[in-house]
Design a protein around this motif. Sequence first.
Motif, PDB file in Angstrom:
ATOM      1  N   LEU A 124       3.707  -1.217  19.296  1.00 12.49           N
ATOM      2  CA  LEU A 124       3.298  -2.277  20.206  1.00 12.49           C
ATOM      3  C   LEU A 124       1.890  -2.799  19.966  1.00 12.49           C
ATOM      4  O   LEU A 124       1.584  -3.933  20.335  1.00 12.49           O
ATOM      5  N   SER A 125       1.024  -1.981  19.376  1.00 14.70           N
ATOM      6  CA  SER A 125      -0.379  -2.399  19.374  1.00 14.70           C
ATOM      7  C   SER A 125      -1.088  -2.328  18.025  1.00 14.70           C
ATOM      8  O   SER A 125      -2.219  -2.798  17.925  1.00 14.70           O
ATOM      9  N   GLU A 126      -0.480  -1.766  16.999  1.00 14.70           N
ATOM     10  CA  GLU A 126      -1.230  -1.565  15.749  1.00 14.70           C
ATOM     11  C   GLU A 126      -0.752  -2.513  14.657  1.00 14.70           C
ATOM     12  O   GLU A 126       0.347  -2.361  14.112  1.00 14.70           O
ATOM     13  N   PHE A 127      -1.575  -3.514  14.365  1.00 16.48           N
ATOM     14  CA  PHE A 127      -1.217  -4.533  13.384  1.00 16.48           C
ATOM     15  C   PHE A 127      -2.283  -4.671  12.292  1.00 16.48           C
ATOM     16  O   PHE A 127      -2.194  -5.567  11.466  1.00 16.48           O
ATOM     17  N   ASP A 128      -3.302  -3.804  12.304  1.00 20.03           N
ATOM     18  CA  ASP A 128      -4.457  -4.013  11.432  1.00 20.03           C
ATOM     19  C   ASP A 128      -4.551  -3.034  10.263  1.00 20.03           C
ATOM     20  O   ASP A 128      -5.524  -3.034   9.536  1.00 20.03           O
ATOM     21  N   ARG A 129      -3.528  -2.225  10.066  1.00 18.10           N
ATOM     22  CA  ARG A 129      -3.589  -1.199   9.020  1.00 18.10           C
ATOM     23  C   ARG A 129      -3.312  -1.828   7.659  1.00 18.10           C
ATOM     24  O   ARG A 129      -2.329  -2.526   7.479  1.00 18.10           O
ATOM     25  N   LEU A 130      -4.202  -1.575   6.706  1.00 21.00           N
ATOM     26  CA  LEU A 130      -4.043  -2.058   5.331  1.00 21.00           C
ATOM     27  C   LEU A 130      -4.225  -0.867   4.396  1.00 21.00           C
ATOM     28  O   LEU A 130      -5.319  -0.321   4.281  1.00 21.00           O
ATOM     29  N   TYR A 131      -3.120  -0.460   3.774  1.00 16.09           N
ATOM     30  CA  TYR A 131      -3.177   0.628   2.799  1.00 16.09           C
ATOM     31  C   TYR A 131      -3.565   0.070   1.439  1.00 16.09           C
ATOM     32  O   TYR A 131      -3.094  -0.996   1.045  1.00 16.09           O
ATOM     33  N   VAL A 132      -4.394   0.820   0.711  1.00 17.52           N
ATOM     34  CA  VAL A 132      -4.718   0.491  -0.672  1.00 17.52           C
ATOM     35  C   VAL A 132      -4.350   1.722  -1.501  1.00 17.52           C
ATOM     36  O   VAL A 132      -4.980   2.774  -1.376  1.00 17.52           O
ATOM     37  N   LEU A 133      -3.313   1.572  -2.316  1.00 14.03           N
ATOM     38  CA  LEU A 133      -2.868   2.676  -3.161  1.00 14.03           C
ATOM     39  C   LEU A 133      -3.213   2.377  -4.613  1.00 14.03           C
ATOM     40  O   LEU A 133      -2.931   1.285  -5.102  1.00 14.03           O
ATOM     41  N   HIS A 134      -3.818   3.356  -5.288  1.00 15.15           N
ATOM     42  CA  HIS A 134      -4.036   3.274  -6.732  1.00 15.15           C
ATOM     43  C   HIS A 134      -3.008   4.192  -7.367  1.00 15.15           C
ATOM     44  O   HIS A 134      -3.053   5.416  -7.148  1.00 15.15           O
ATOM     45  N   LEU A 144      -7.186   3.848   3.490  1.00 17.72           N
ATOM     46  CA  LEU A 144      -6.695   3.132   4.663  1.00 17.72           C
ATOM     47  C   LEU A 144      -7.829   2.277   5.211  1.00 17.72           C
ATOM     48  O   LEU A 144      -8.889   2.792   5.561  1.00 17.72           O
ATOM     49  N   LEU A 145      -7.611   0.964   5.248  1.00 18.71           N
ATOM     50  CA  LEU A 145      -8.581   0.027   5.777  1.00 18.71           C
ATOM     51  C   LEU A 145      -8.027  -0.618   7.041  1.00 18.71           C
ATOM     52  O   LEU A 145      -6.830  -0.526   7.325  1.00 18.71           O
ATOM     53  N   ARG A 146      -8.881  -1.304   7.766  1.00 18.13           N
ATOM     54  CA  ARG A 146      -8.474  -2.107   8.930  1.00 18.13           C
ATOM     55  C   ARG A 146      -8.960  -3.532   8.678  1.00 18.13           C
ATOM     56  O   ARG A 146     -10.025  -3.728   8.093  1.00 18.13           O
ATOM     57  N   TYR A 147      -8.176  -4.519   9.126  1.00 19.48           N
ATOM     58  CA  TYR A 147      -8.602  -5.901   8.924  1.00 19.48           C
ATOM     59  C   TYR A 147      -8.276  -6.723  10.161  1.00 19.48           C
ATOM     60  O   TYR A 147      -7.406  -6.378  10.929  1.00 19.48           O
ATOM     61  N   GLY A 148      -9.035  -7.821  10.311  1.00 19.99           N
ATOM     62  CA  GLY A 148      -8.835  -8.701  11.459  1.00 19.99           C
ATOM     63  C   GLY A 148      -9.564  -8.196  12.679  1.00 19.99           C
ATOM     64  O   GLY A 148     -10.281  -7.208  12.648  1.00 19.99           O
TER      65      GLY A 148
END
Length: 149
Positions: A124-134, A144-148
């Motif tokens: 319901l509330s988490e829309f800002d998770r941005l994974y960066v995988l190498h 794990l980053l957050r954006y917005g």
Amino acid sequence: PADPPVVVYLLRHAEKEVPPADTTDNPPLDPAGFARAEALVRVLGDAGVTRILSTDYQRTRQTVQPLADRLGLTVELYDGRALADVAEMLRGASGRILVSGHSNTTPDLVDRLGGDPGSVIDELSEFDRLYVLHLSPDGTTTMLLRYGE
């Protein structure tokens, strides 16, 4: 020299409209979601993204379309029910690839790529998770980053 690692960015779609109970399961983004999609352009616009993949839903496509437009890329569709195939394709790919999915498919795909999905995404509330995988022959590293807003 060794091949550069494949970098895969993974995210869940941005905030979506809440449709009436008797209607479509394919709602568009809401105003906060469109703002988050624009924030993604600021975060990844200069990251060297070479491909953008999305499930075939309005909300997943709309989350990445502003970035695709900025980079002159076409959003490629994938089947969110065929994550093993998607993971295999990504492991054999090159470049920097953004994958737009859902609260259940995104952590699953991170796991299938050898990354650390972390905690369950709050539906319901988490829309800002941005994974960066190498992805490299030596293994996968996860950031794990957050954006917005």
